[in-house]
Design a protein around this motif. Sequence first.
Motif, PDB file in Angstrom:
ATOM      1  N   ALA A 143       0.834  -1.205   0.000  1.00 27.57           N
ATOM      2  CA  ALA A 143       0.000   0.000   0.000  1.00 27.57           C
ATOM      3  C   ALA A 143       0.867   1.252   0.000  1.00 27.57           C
ATOM      4  O   ALA A 143       0.577   2.233  -0.683  1.00 27.57           O
ATOM      5  CB  ALA A 143      -0.916  -0.011   1.218  1.00 27.57           C
ATOM      6  N   HIS A 144       1.961   1.195   0.735  1.00 27.32           N
ATOM      7  CA  HIS A 144       2.879   2.341   0.818  1.00 27.32           C
ATOM      8  C   HIS A 144       3.461   2.643  -0.561  1.00 27.32           C
ATOM      9  O   HIS A 144       3.491   3.790  -0.988  1.00 27.32           O
ATOM     10  CB  HIS A 144       3.982   2.031   1.821  1.00 27.32           C
ATOM     11  CG  HIS A 144       5.100   3.015   1.838  1.00 27.32           C
ATOM     12  ND1 HIS A 144       4.931   4.313   2.296  1.00 27.32           N
ATOM     13  CD2 HIS A 144       6.389   2.919   1.457  1.00 27.32           C
ATOM     14  CE1 HIS A 144       6.080   4.955   2.187  1.00 27.32           C
ATOM     15  NE2 HIS A 144       6.978   4.137   1.680  1.00 27.32           N
ATOM     16  N   HIS A 145       3.914   1.613  -1.260  1.00 29.95           N
ATOM     17  CA  HIS A 145       4.564   1.846  -2.545  1.00 29.95           C
ATOM     18  C   HIS A 145       3.590   2.269  -3.628  1.00 29.95           C
ATOM     19  O   HIS A 145       3.977   2.887  -4.601  1.00 29.95           O
ATOM     20  CB  HIS A 145       5.366   0.621  -2.963  1.00 29.95           C
ATOM     21  CG  HIS A 145       6.559   0.432  -2.095  1.00 29.95           C
ATOM     22  ND1 HIS A 145       7.503   1.407  -1.954  1.00 29.95           N
ATOM     23  CD2 HIS A 145       6.923  -0.568  -1.269  1.00 29.95           C
ATOM     24  CE1 HIS A 145       8.411   1.002  -1.099  1.00 29.95           C
ATOM     25  NE2 HIS A 145       8.086  -0.183  -0.662  1.00 29.95           N
ATOM     26  N   GLU A 146       2.334   1.921  -3.433  1.00 31.60           N
ATOM     27  CA  GLU A 146       1.330   2.345  -4.395  1.00 31.60           C
ATOM     28  C   GLU A 146       1.276   3.871  -4.452  1.00 31.60           C
ATOM     29  O   GLU A 146       1.074   4.467  -5.503  1.00 31.60           O
ATOM     30  CB  GLU A 146      -0.036   1.793  -3.988  1.00 31.60           C
ATOM     31  CG  GLU A 146      -1.114   2.130  -4.979  1.00 31.60           C
ATOM     32  CD  GLU A 146      -2.433   2.431  -4.311  1.00 31.60           C
ATOM     33  OE1 GLU A 146      -3.439   2.400  -5.014  1.00 31.60           O
ATOM     34  OE2 GLU A 146      -2.449   2.715  -3.107  1.00 31.60           O
ATOM     35  N   THR A 147       1.466   4.497  -3.319  1.00 32.19           N
ATOM     36  CA  THR A 147       1.324   5.950  -3.248  1.00 32.19           C
ATOM     37  C   THR A 147       2.669   6.658  -3.160  1.00 32.19           C
ATOM     38  O   THR A 147       2.723   7.867  -3.047  1.00 32.19           O
ATOM     39  CB  THR A 147       0.503   6.326  -2.003  1.00 32.19           C
ATOM     40  OG1 THR A 147       1.009   5.576  -0.904  1.00 32.19           O
ATOM     41  CG2 THR A 147      -0.956   6.016  -2.217  1.00 32.19           C
ATOM     42  N   SER A 148       3.748   5.876  -3.209  1.00 26.97           N
ATOM     43  CA  SER A 148       5.065   6.462  -3.016  1.00 26.97           C
ATOM     44  C   SER A 148       5.631   7.015  -4.318  1.00 26.97           C
ATOM     45  O   SER A 148       5.761   6.289  -5.292  1.00 26.97           O
ATOM     46  CB  SER A 148       5.990   5.382  -2.462  1.00 26.97           C
ATOM     47  OG  SER A 148       7.321   5.786  -2.557  1.00 26.97           O
TER      48      SER A 148
ATOM     49  N   ARG B 236      -8.788   2.786   2.890  1.00 27.38           N
ATOM     50  CA  ARG B 236      -8.585   1.629   2.035  1.00 27.38           C
ATOM     51  C   ARG B 236      -8.903   0.337   2.765  1.00 27.38           C
ATOM     52  O   ARG B 236      -8.860   0.273   3.975  1.00 27.38           O
ATOM     53  CB  ARG B 236      -7.164   1.607   1.524  1.00 27.38           C
ATOM     54  CG  ARG B 236      -6.137   1.381   2.627  1.00 27.38           C
ATOM     55  CD  ARG B 236      -4.738   1.568   2.124  1.00 27.38           C
ATOM     56  NE  ARG B 236      -4.588   0.916   0.859  1.00 27.38           N
ATOM     57  CZ  ARG B 236      -3.840   1.386  -0.130  1.00 27.38           C
ATOM     58  NH1 ARG B 236      -3.182   2.500   0.012  1.00 27.38           N
ATOM     59  NH2 ARG B 236      -3.742   0.740  -1.255  1.00 27.38           N
ATOM     60  N   SER B 256       9.146   8.895   1.052  1.00 27.25           N
ATOM     61  CA  SER B 256       7.779   9.069   1.507  1.00 27.25           C
ATOM     62  C   SER B 256       7.509   8.202   2.732  1.00 27.25           C
ATOM     63  O   SER B 256       8.172   7.195   2.951  1.00 27.25           O
ATOM     64  CB  SER B 256       6.777   8.783   0.400  1.00 27.25           C
ATOM     65  OG  SER B 256       6.888   7.445  -0.003  1.00 27.25           O
ATOM     66  N   SER B 258       4.278   6.528   5.043  1.00 30.10           N
ATOM     67  CA  SER B 258       2.859   6.210   5.133  1.00 30.10           C
ATOM     68  C   SER B 258       2.466   6.083   6.598  1.00 30.10           C
ATOM     69  O   SER B 258       3.199   5.514   7.395  1.00 30.10           O
ATOM     70  CB  SER B 258       2.554   4.879   4.443  1.00 30.10           C
ATOM     71  OG  SER B 258       2.513   5.049   3.050  1.00 30.10           O
TER      72      SER B 258
END
Lengths: 167, 316
Positions: A143-148, B236, B256, B258
């Motif tokens: 999920a993190h890499h999807e938005t990174s 999500r 980044s 999260s």
Amino acid sequence: MTAEISSAMDGEVRHEDALHLFAAMKSRDEQWEAWRTYHLIGDCLRQTTPLSNDFAVKVGKRLAQEPTILAPMRHRLPTVDHPLIGLSAAASVAIITFAGWTAYQHSDMQPSAMAPVASKTQAEKYAAVSNKPSKSFSPYLVAHHETSPSMGMQGVTPYIRAVADNQ
Amino acid sequence: MFFPALSGAEVTPQADSLNWLRKIAVAPHQFNYTGVFVYQSGNRIETSRISHMVDETGEHEKLEALDGSPREVIRHNDEVLCYFPDKNTVVVERRRSIKPFPSLLPRQLSELTENYRVKRGGMERVSGFDSQLITLEPKDAYRYTRVLWADAATGLLLKTHVRNEKSEVIEQFAFTQLAIGGEIDKSVFLPKYLTAKIPEAVPGAPEKRGPAGEETSGWEVARLPAGFKKIHELKRTMPGKKHPVRHLVYSDGLASVSVFIEPRGSGAAEEGLMPQGAINVFSKTVGGFKVIVLGEVPPVTVTQIAGSVIYRGKGP
């Protein structure tokens, strides 16, 4: 003696004692056979694909052919997923041929455990200092890499972190 | 003799480095390539094969783990599928929130230069290619150094390092074998492990999303490390989770972080800092919620963020 061999396999023998044990095993065929048999039993229980009979001999020959690499080793805190496997392996790599042997037993073994100089006390220290064994954060990493918007290697390569083998 | 402002000198070193970054950002989407690379994180090393192709239908990419348990990641444009055949699981992700990379760049580049010093180094040979060395040095302790080796001809990255404050390499990608250009058979991009037995598809897709600011829940980071800005907030679904998970994303233009917030389950949750190679994870409980902060940033960054997650709204 066979009980000691069994304990050594489970990583329950102190490093110094394990060294003596391995030395003793090397000199006596029946104990060497016991070590091999226990591993075979373990493999059957874990349903690991059995290795060919002369596997150890083959690995030994291959190792003998490989050049010795002399390079300084850097000590790092490993993020050990299964410290127990690391510990038991670290104890048994004292004899170099065992390194190949155990590496194939534990396909998920950490590279650090294959380092021939890793002593059990070091491994224990690492296990104590390093934070808890990393649980699988894979779904969160995906999920993190999807938005990174990372600039690393783009495309799917950042996903390697998420799908990296955490078994 | 001194000649100020010669025509060739109009390109400042900084602009020159940024031009290289633009080239690097665009390259992986433009070219066909197949190769094998090594990924090292902490003391863990894995080898993977990557294939990338562009045709009239768009981009196709496949990443295949060659070590350990079999895993595959397949991307068709914005759809990403992660196959874990051992677990009989497929995780489906959509990158639809992300515009094609080049369009993100102008904003990203200006943020980059606020937080990093971009330096162009010399030429080095990597995997048989002549490569340009680019270094991104952080201006403070909240981020890591990145070192990039890009193919001089195409801009494709051949090697990258993430280095900590002691200049230790904590994560690296490096191609050991790479072929750029040429045709690639489309069958390469079919999943190898998706057999007659259809695995359970796990929807990992976000439920709703909007640009930052549009959908806010009341969860905030009170002491955000310098240079980081919120770029997304969304709700999500996650594999194996009954309740939707709140996902906040912060970025400094390169790295980044999260922040995941979800109702605390019944089981004992792991708390504290859990490093995963170059990724640091900090987990803690805030009220009745589990907060997981993770990103490719130093421990101090995830720790500070996790320590200042507060709720200023009505409900998650």
